[in-house]
Design a protein around this motif. Structure first.
Motif, PDB file in Angstrom:
ATOM      1  N   MET A   1       8.993 -19.646  -2.187  1.00 57.21           N
ATOM      2  CA  MET A   1       8.484 -18.322  -1.824  1.00 57.21           C
ATOM      3  C   MET A   1       9.632 -17.413  -1.408  1.00 57.21           C
ATOM      4  N   ARG A   2       9.615 -16.192  -1.892  1.00 51.92           N
ATOM      5  CA  ARG A   2      10.649 -15.228  -1.542  1.00 51.92           C
ATOM      6  C   ARG A   2      10.329 -14.591  -0.200  1.00 51.92           C
ATOM      7  N   ARG A   3      11.359 -14.408   0.619  1.00 53.41           N
ATOM      8  CA  ARG A   3      11.152 -13.709   1.883  1.00 53.41           C
ATOM      9  C   ARG A   3      11.086 -12.208   1.598  1.00 53.41           C
ATOM     10  N   ILE A   4      10.082 -11.552   2.149  1.00 50.57           N
ATOM     11  CA  ILE A   4       9.913 -10.105   1.985  1.00 50.57           C
ATOM     12  C   ILE A   4      10.249  -9.443   3.317  1.00 50.57           C
ATOM     13  N   ILE A   5      11.062  -8.387   3.254  1.00 52.63           N
ATOM     14  CA  ILE A   5      11.471  -7.659   4.456  1.00 52.63           C
ATOM     15  C   ILE A   5      11.087  -6.193   4.273  1.00 52.63           C
ATOM     16  N   LEU A   6      10.334  -5.649   5.214  1.00 52.10           N
ATOM     17  CA  LEU A   6       9.969  -4.233   5.189  1.00 52.10           C
ATOM     18  C   LEU A   6      10.913  -3.482   6.122  1.00 52.10           C
ATOM     19  N   ALA A   7      11.699  -2.585   5.543  1.00 45.66           N
ATOM     20  CA  ALA A   7      12.689  -1.830   6.320  1.00 45.66           C
ATOM     21  C   ALA A   7      12.049  -0.542   6.849  1.00 45.66           C
ATOM     22  N   SER A   8      11.047  -0.698   7.704  1.00 48.63           N
ATOM     23  CA  SER A   8      10.325   0.478   8.205  1.00 48.63           C
ATOM     24  C   SER A   8       9.602   0.140   9.493  1.00 48.63           C
ATOM     25  N   ALA A   9       9.560   1.106  10.404  1.00 51.04           N
ATOM     26  CA  ALA A   9       8.806   0.940  11.654  1.00 51.04           C
ATOM     27  C   ALA A   9       7.405   1.530  11.530  1.00 51.04           C
ATOM     28  N   ARG A  13       2.819   1.872   6.764  1.00 54.59           N
ATOM     29  CA  ARG A  13       3.444   1.064   5.695  1.00 54.59           C
ATOM     30  C   ARG A  13       3.207  -0.423   5.923  1.00 54.59           C
ATOM     31  N   LYS A  14       3.287  -0.821   7.173  1.00 54.11           N
ATOM     32  CA  LYS A  14       3.055  -2.235   7.508  1.00 54.11           C
ATOM     33  C   LYS A  14       1.643  -2.644   7.084  1.00 54.11           C
ATOM     34  N   GLU A  15       0.671  -1.788   7.370  1.00 49.79           N
ATOM     35  CA  GLU A  15      -0.726  -2.076   7.024  1.00 49.79           C
ATOM     36  C   GLU A  15      -0.914  -2.135   5.514  1.00 49.79           C
ATOM     37  N   LEU A  17       1.401  -2.809   3.193  1.00 53.06           N
ATOM     38  CA  LEU A  17       2.058  -3.995   2.637  1.00 53.06           C
ATOM     39  C   LEU A  17       1.232  -5.244   2.936  1.00 53.06           C
ATOM     40  N   ARG A  18       0.611  -5.278   4.114  1.00 51.24           N
ATOM     41  CA  ARG A  18      -0.262  -6.405   4.477  1.00 51.24           C
ATOM     42  C   ARG A  18      -1.426  -6.503   3.487  1.00 51.24           C
ATOM     43  N   GLN A  19      -1.934  -5.343   3.068  1.00 50.30           N
ATOM     44  CA  GLN A  19      -3.027  -5.306   2.093  1.00 50.30           C
ATOM     45  C   GLN A  19      -2.608  -5.976   0.782  1.00 50.30           C
ATOM     46  N   LEU A  20      -1.321  -5.811   0.436  1.00 48.69           N
ATOM     47  CA  LEU A  20      -0.807  -6.325  -0.831  1.00 48.69           C
ATOM     48  C   LEU A  20      -0.430  -7.806  -0.754  1.00 48.69           C
ATOM     49  N   ILE A  21       0.221  -8.234   0.351  1.00 52.17           N
ATOM     50  CA  ILE A  21       0.744  -9.605   0.393  1.00 52.17           C
ATOM     51  C   ILE A  21       0.357 -10.390   1.649  1.00 52.17           C
ATOM     52  N   GLY A  22      -0.552  -9.853   2.451  1.00 56.68           N
ATOM     53  CA  GLY A  22      -0.922 -10.563   3.671  1.00 56.68           C
ATOM     54  C   GLY A  22       0.108 -10.344   4.769  1.00 56.68           C
ATOM     55  N   ASN A  23       0.116 -11.221   5.761  1.00 51.56           N
ATOM     56  CA  ASN A  23       1.001 -11.055   6.922  1.00 51.56           C
ATOM     57  C   ASN A  23       2.387 -11.653   6.724  1.00 51.56           C
ATOM     58  N   HIS A  24       2.688 -12.092   5.522  1.00 51.85           N
ATOM     59  CA  HIS A  24       3.874 -12.919   5.316  1.00 51.85           C
ATOM     60  C   HIS A  24       5.101 -12.086   4.950  1.00 51.85           C
ATOM     61  N   PHE A  25       5.501 -11.221   5.881  1.00 40.36           N
ATOM     62  CA  PHE A  25       6.733 -10.452   5.692  1.00 40.36           C
ATOM     63  C   PHE A  25       7.316 -10.124   7.059  1.00 40.36           C
ATOM     64  N   LEU A  26       8.601  -9.844   7.045  1.00 40.14           N
ATOM     65  CA  LEU A  26       9.298  -9.441   8.267  1.00 40.14           C
ATOM     66  C   LEU A  26       9.373  -7.928   8.321  1.00 40.14           C
ATOM     67  N   VAL A  27       9.325  -7.382   9.522  1.00 44.32           N
ATOM     68  CA  VAL A  27       9.548  -5.948   9.698  1.00 44.32           C
ATOM     69  C   VAL A  27      10.886  -5.779  10.412  1.00 44.32           C
ATOM     70  N   TYR A  28      11.792  -5.037   9.778  1.00 41.17           N
ATOM     71  CA  TYR A  28      13.109  -4.802  10.367  1.00 41.17           C
ATOM     72  C   TYR A  28      13.455  -3.327  10.151  1.00 41.17           C
ATOM     73  N   ALA A 172       0.006   8.766  -0.711  1.00 36.15           N
ATOM     74  CA  ALA A 172      -0.266   9.841   0.258  1.00 36.15           C
ATOM     75  C   ALA A 172      -0.271   9.305   1.684  1.00 36.15           C
ATOM     76  N   VAL A 173      -0.478   7.988   1.828  1.00 37.05           N
ATOM     77  CA  VAL A 173      -0.450   7.356   3.150  1.00 37.05           C
ATOM     78  C   VAL A 173       0.968   6.914   3.510  1.00 37.05           C
ATOM     79  N   GLY A 174       1.802   6.646   2.499  1.00 32.22           N
ATOM     80  CA  GLY A 174       3.199   6.320   2.801  1.00 32.22           C
ATOM     81  C   GLY A 174       3.839   5.186   2.034  1.00 32.22           C
ATOM     82  N   LEU A 175       3.054   4.486   1.163  1.00 32.93           N
ATOM     83  CA  LEU A 175       3.661   3.412   0.371  1.00 32.93           C
ATOM     84  C   LEU A 175       2.910   3.302  -0.956  1.00 32.93           C
TER      85      LEU A 175
END
Length: 197
Positions: A1-9, A13-15, A17-28, A172-175
Motif C-alpha cells: 500500500m502506498r502512503r498518501i500524504i495530504l499537504a493541507s490543513a 480537503r481532509k473530508e 480525501l477521506r471520502q475517496l480513500i477513507g482515513n488512511h492518509f497523513l495530514v502534514y 468548488a469545495v476545495g479538492l
C-alpha cells in the motif's frame, strides 16, 4: 500500500480525501507562504502555489504520494481571498451577488518514490444568487464566510446562495476529486482497487 500524504490543513480537503480513500492518509500542512507573483494568470498562480506547497512538505518524507491543492474564487480575472473581517466579507458578498464566478484549484500530486510530479488545474463555474443586504448580513453573522475564499462555503450554509454549478462540485469545495482520481490512476494508484487500510 502506498502512503498518501495530504499537504493541507484544510478540514474540507481532509473530508473530501477521506471520502475517496477513507482515513488512511497523513495530514502534514505546508509552511509555504504564498507570495504575490507578478505576471501570472489565476490558473498558473494556483498551480505554482500547489507545487511549492507540495515541494515544501516533500522535504519531510522520502516515500509515498503527496497531494497538494490551492483553491481561489475568481471574479472577472480577480482572485478573491479570504475575508477575515465581517465588513470585508459583506463587501465581497455584495460583489458576488447575482454574478457568475469561477472556482479554480491548482492541484499537484508528487510521487516521492518515482519522483514524478503532476500539476493541473480544475475550473468550476458557479452562479451566485442575487442577495439582499439583509441576507448578506445574516450570512456573515453565522461566521461561515470569514475563512472561506470568496466569502462563502458551497458545502455549508452558503449552499443556499449557489443558484447552479457547472463542472466539478467537489472542486468548488476545495479538492477536485475526479481530476485527482485520474492523476492517481496515472501514477498506478486506483481508488477502487488499492488497499488503503
Amino acid at each position: 500500500m502506498r502512503r498518501i500524504i495530504l499537504a493541507s490543513a484544510s478540514p474540507r480537503r481532509k473530508e473530501l480525501l477521506r471520502q475517496l480513500i477513507g482515513n488512511h492518509f497523513l495530514v502534514y500542512p505546508s509552511s509555504y507562504e504564498e507570495p504575490p507573483q507578478q505576471g501570472l494568470g489565476p490558473e498558473e498562480l494556483l498551480i505554482r502555489h500547489s507545487v511549492e506547497k507540495a515541494r515544501d512538505v516533500a522535504k519531510h518524507f522520502n516515500s509515498g504520494i503527496l497531494i497538494s491543492a490551492d483553491t481561489s474564487v475568481i471574479l472577472e480575472g480577480e482572485i478573491l481571498g479570504k475575508p477575515h473581517l465581517p465588513d470585508k466579507a459583506e463587501k465581497m458578498l455584495e460583489k458576488l451577488s447575482g454574478r457568475k464566478i469561477q472556482v479554480i484549484t491548482g492541484l499537484t500530486v508528487l510521487d516521492l518514490d518515482s519522483k514524478q510530479e503532476i500539476s493541473e488545474s480544475e475550473s468550476t463555474n458557479v452562479w451566485i444568487a442575487k442577495m439582499s443586504k439583509e441576507q448578506i448580513s445574516a450570512y456573515v453573522r453565522t461566521g461561515e464566510p470569514l475563512d472561506k475564499a470568496g466569502a462563502f462555503a458551497a458545502q455549508g450554509k452558503g449552499a443556499v446562495l449557489v443558484e447552479r454549478i457547472e463542472g466539478d462540485f467537489f472542486n468548488a469545495v476545495g479538492l477536485p476529486l475526479f481530476r485527482l482520481g485520474k492523476i492517481l490512476e496515472r501514477l498506478g494508484v486506483s481508488v477502487f482497487e488499492e488497499d488503503f487500510s
